[in-house]
Structures are given as C-alpha cells and as structure tokens.
Design an enzyme around this catalytic site. Structure first.
Site, PDB file in Angstrom:
ATOM      1  N   CYS A 163      59.040  -0.137 -29.024  1.00 51.69           N
ATOM      2  CA  CYS A 163      59.738  -1.362 -28.631  1.00 51.69           C
ATOM      3  C   CYS A 163      60.173  -1.282 -27.175  1.00 51.69           C
ATOM      4  O   CYS A 163      60.805  -0.328 -26.744  1.00 51.69           O
ATOM      5  CB  CYS A 163      60.949  -1.576 -29.529  1.00 51.69           C
ATOM      6  SG  CYS A 163      61.785  -3.128 -29.197  1.00 51.69           S
ATOM      7  N   GLU A 214      59.682  -9.275 -26.097  1.00 47.98           N
ATOM      8  CA  GLU A 214      58.516  -8.959 -26.910  1.00 47.98           C
ATOM      9  C   GLU A 214      58.724  -9.387 -28.353  1.00 47.98           C
ATOM     10  O   GLU A 214      59.847  -9.419 -28.849  1.00 47.98           O
ATOM     11  CB  GLU A 214      58.263  -7.447 -26.904  1.00 47.98           C
ATOM     12  CG  GLU A 214      58.033  -6.858 -25.537  1.00 47.98           C
ATOM     13  CD  GLU A 214      57.990  -5.344 -25.579  1.00 47.98           C
ATOM     14  OE1 GLU A 214      58.136  -4.773 -26.680  1.00 47.98           O
ATOM     15  OE2 GLU A 214      57.819  -4.728 -24.523  1.00 47.98           O
TER      16      GLU A 214
END
Length: 399
Positions: free
Chosen positions: A374, A122
């Site tokens: 996250c 990501e």
C-alpha cells in the site's frame, strides 16, 4: 453523552485545507444534501425529492458519468445541472494489472483550481473465485507511521471527502464494466466486498467515511451489504463504538503485536491507546457476535512477532471476543527493515491459533508484481518525470 462531549472524542489531525472544484460533483451527497443543492439552483420544493431520487439512480445504479446520459430527466433540467454541477469521480493516472488478476489504480482527485496541487490516492481490486474485493483509501497519505507500512513513509496531506471515497468504488466499476446496462440488467457483480484498508486511517476521517459507506451500502444504489464491508483501524479507540452505532459495518483491527512495548514500535498509535483499551473497545463493539466476528490483522514479521509464544499470548488476549485472526505474510517494499516470516513458521503459528478455536486464514499474497504494498505505486510514480507520468496516464485511459 452531550454533543460537546461526543465531539471531543473525535480524533483530529493537522490537514491541508480542501478547496472544492469550481463546479462541485454531486457524488458523495446524501439524498437530503442533494435536495438542498437542487434548491440552491432553483429547483422547486415539490420536485426536489423526485429529482434527487432520479440523480441517485443514475449515479449509483447506472453509473452515469455525465448528465446527458440521464434520459428520463428533461433536457432543460440536464442543462441546468450541467451548468452548476458535475458527476465527476477521480481520474485514473496509472493502472497496473498483475499476473494474478489484481488491479491497482493510482487516482488523481479533482482540485480546486490552478493554485491547488492535485492529490493522488490508490485503490486495489482483488478478484477471487467467490468474491471480488475492492480496497479503498480514506486519506491522502497517513499520520500513523506504522513501521512496516509503506504508506507510513508518506506524510498526511488531507482527508478524503465522502465523494472521493465513493468515487473510488465508481471508478473501479467503470474500469471493470460492473454497472447495470441492457446486456447485464443485474450488473456483473464483480465487486462484492469493500475493505477500508487502503491509504490512511479511516477513523481519523470518521464523518466522511461514514457518509461514504452509507451511500455504498444503500440498497437503492451501489447496494453492497454492510456485512460485506470491512473497516480496518489501527485502534482509534474513541471512534470504534461510533463505527458500530453509526455505520454498522464489519470491524478489523490492525493488531500486529501482543505486547505493548512491541506494538508501540510497530503501531505508534498504541502509545495513545494501548492494548487493554483497544481490546475493551472490541469487546464492547455493537453487534459483535459469532456471526459478526471482529477480524484481527496480524502481519507476520520474521523474528519479530511470529513465535509460538506470540501465538499463545494472542489467544489469551482475544479471550471473550468473537474473533478471527487474519495472518498476513509481510509484503516487502524498498527500504523496509523487516522480512516476511518463513512459511513453515506461519503455518505453525496458524495451526496453534486454529487449535485454540479461532479461524486463522493466511492471506494469500496478491499483486506483488505490481507494486502491491500500500502506497508503493504512488511513491514510485512520484519519481517519474512529467513526460513519463503523462505516458502512464495515456496508457491508463486506454481500455
């Protein structure tokens, strides 16, 4: 220090073997490495430096996605380059756009063939009034198992290459239209800051992170100042000084606790490198000064580390270190055992630290409506069926 002694300091983690694609991308190579690759495919020595500089400009200034775009390179040279190499970056599998403008991308990395699983990481773009910050990943998964971090629930698969790290910056510029062109000869400058705070521990992938950040900060390429690049570490002490010496970027420490017994629980790496060793490494960090302060990140966990006694101990610990303290309201994620501190308590904590002489901004929570913790987007998409993932991918490909 001897080379063997220096290499012994580099932390290692058990990793899956990386198999490069059949046609490797030139993204992430230094100028010298570009010259070597050109030599491998028969470019004459007198031409290599010039050709490497052309490639550098097209990749990192203009953002070329294909050799055919490189119009000042001969057709024959472009055909030869396309036969042996690519300028591929990671593929956007999913894109989430928050109501506050935060963007999060799930990126698929090029694989080495049918036998190797394509891995995903990501990166996140956070626009603010005076800057645009890109949060970049350094590993697929993470090995540190920090108790409050969602990425810690995902096993470490492998390190990213320098090209895969630089590629995240390039993908973000692609998606934001942030490259130089005729309409914007100086670029839009939407990405002004880079933070190595995504998936993984950057200092467990030191060489690739160093090589990538030297490319990102190169004035003849992407050109983001090293003073606008921050590397965050949970405390891999042997590589902290190397970061200052070999990369020269701003340093952030994921601190989160002021006592070893609590930090052992929240950040298990503390059992190997306890607070005394970590803070001494910060005091010794090359270039640290009031103009280049070290940021200490402190996630606010209700009833865990948010008392005024914790604030007092924090001020004592940081004495003599040019520092600022970034207070982070905990970003909840499914399955977490923690809660965010009450806002009144965060303000009291911040006020105490500020009155002691330290800048203590409270990080504004961003992108909570788009799986902003996250690692959360990766975890959620892995639960989807193949059909659902393909639909996400198709949506991401539509500008």
């Amino acid at each position: 220090m001897t080379p063997s002694a220096a290499s012994a300091l580099v932390e290692k983690t058990p990793l899956e073997t990386y198999v490069p694609p059949a046609k490797p991308s030139l993204i992430g190579l230094s100028r010298a490495q570009l010259c070597d690759r050109l030599g491998d495919v028969g470019v004459a020595p007198p031409q290599r430096k010039m050709r490497a500089q052309q490639l550098w400009h097209w990749m990192y200034v203009r953002g070329a996605r294909d050799f055919s775009e490189m119009t000042n390179v001969s057709k024959e040279m472009r055909a030869m380059l396309a036969e042996h190499f690519t300028v591929d970056r990671p593929e956007v599998v999913a894109e989430q756009i928050s109501a506050d403008g935060t963007r999060k991308w799930l990126l698929r990395l090029p694989s080495g063939g049918d036998g190797q699983k394509a891995h995903e990481v990501e990166c996140v773009y956070i626009p603010e009034t005076d800057r645009g910050t890109l949060c970049v990943s350094s590993q697929v998964g993470c090995t540190l198992n920090c108790a409050f971090c969602h990425t810690g629930t995902q096993r470490l698969v492998r390190n990213l290459t320098a090209g895969e790290i630089v590629g995240q910056v390039m993908v973000a510029r692609d998606r934001l239209g942030d490259w130089i062109d005729r309409e914007t000869p100086n670029g839009n400058r939407l990405i002004t800051n880079i933070v190595m705070m995504g998936m993984g521990e950057p200092l467990y992938n030191f060489d690739a992170v160093r090589d990538a950040l030297l490319i990102v900060s190169d004035n003849e390429g992407i050109g983001i100042s090293r003073r606008r690049i921050t590397l965050s570490t949970s405390g891999v002490v042997p590589n902290i000084k190397r970061t200052g010496d070999e990369i020269g970027v701003m340093l952030a420490i994921s601190l989160h606790a002021v006592r070893d017994e609590l930090r052992d629980e929240l950040v298990p790496l503390n059992r190997k490198y306890p607070l005394k060793e970590l803070l001494q490494a910060c005091r010794d960090y090359p270039g640290a000064s009031n103009a280049r302060r070290i940021t200490f990140e402190y996630v606010m966990l209700k009833g865990v580390n948010d008392s005024l006694d914790d604030a007092r101990k924090l001020v004592q610990l940081l004495k003599g270190i040019p520092a600022k303290i970034n207070l982070i309201p905990f970003n909840p994620w499914p399955g977490s055992n923690y809660e965010c501190s009450d806002w009144d308590q965060i303000e009291k904590f911040s006020e105490y630290v500020f009155n002691a002489g330290y800048s203590s901004p409270v990080r504004t929570p961003r992108g909570r409506d788009i799986l902003a913790a996250c690692g959360q987007l990766k975890s959620e998409t892995e639960k989807l069926s193949v059909r659902e993932r393909n639909a996400l991918r198709a949506m991401a490909m539509t500008d």
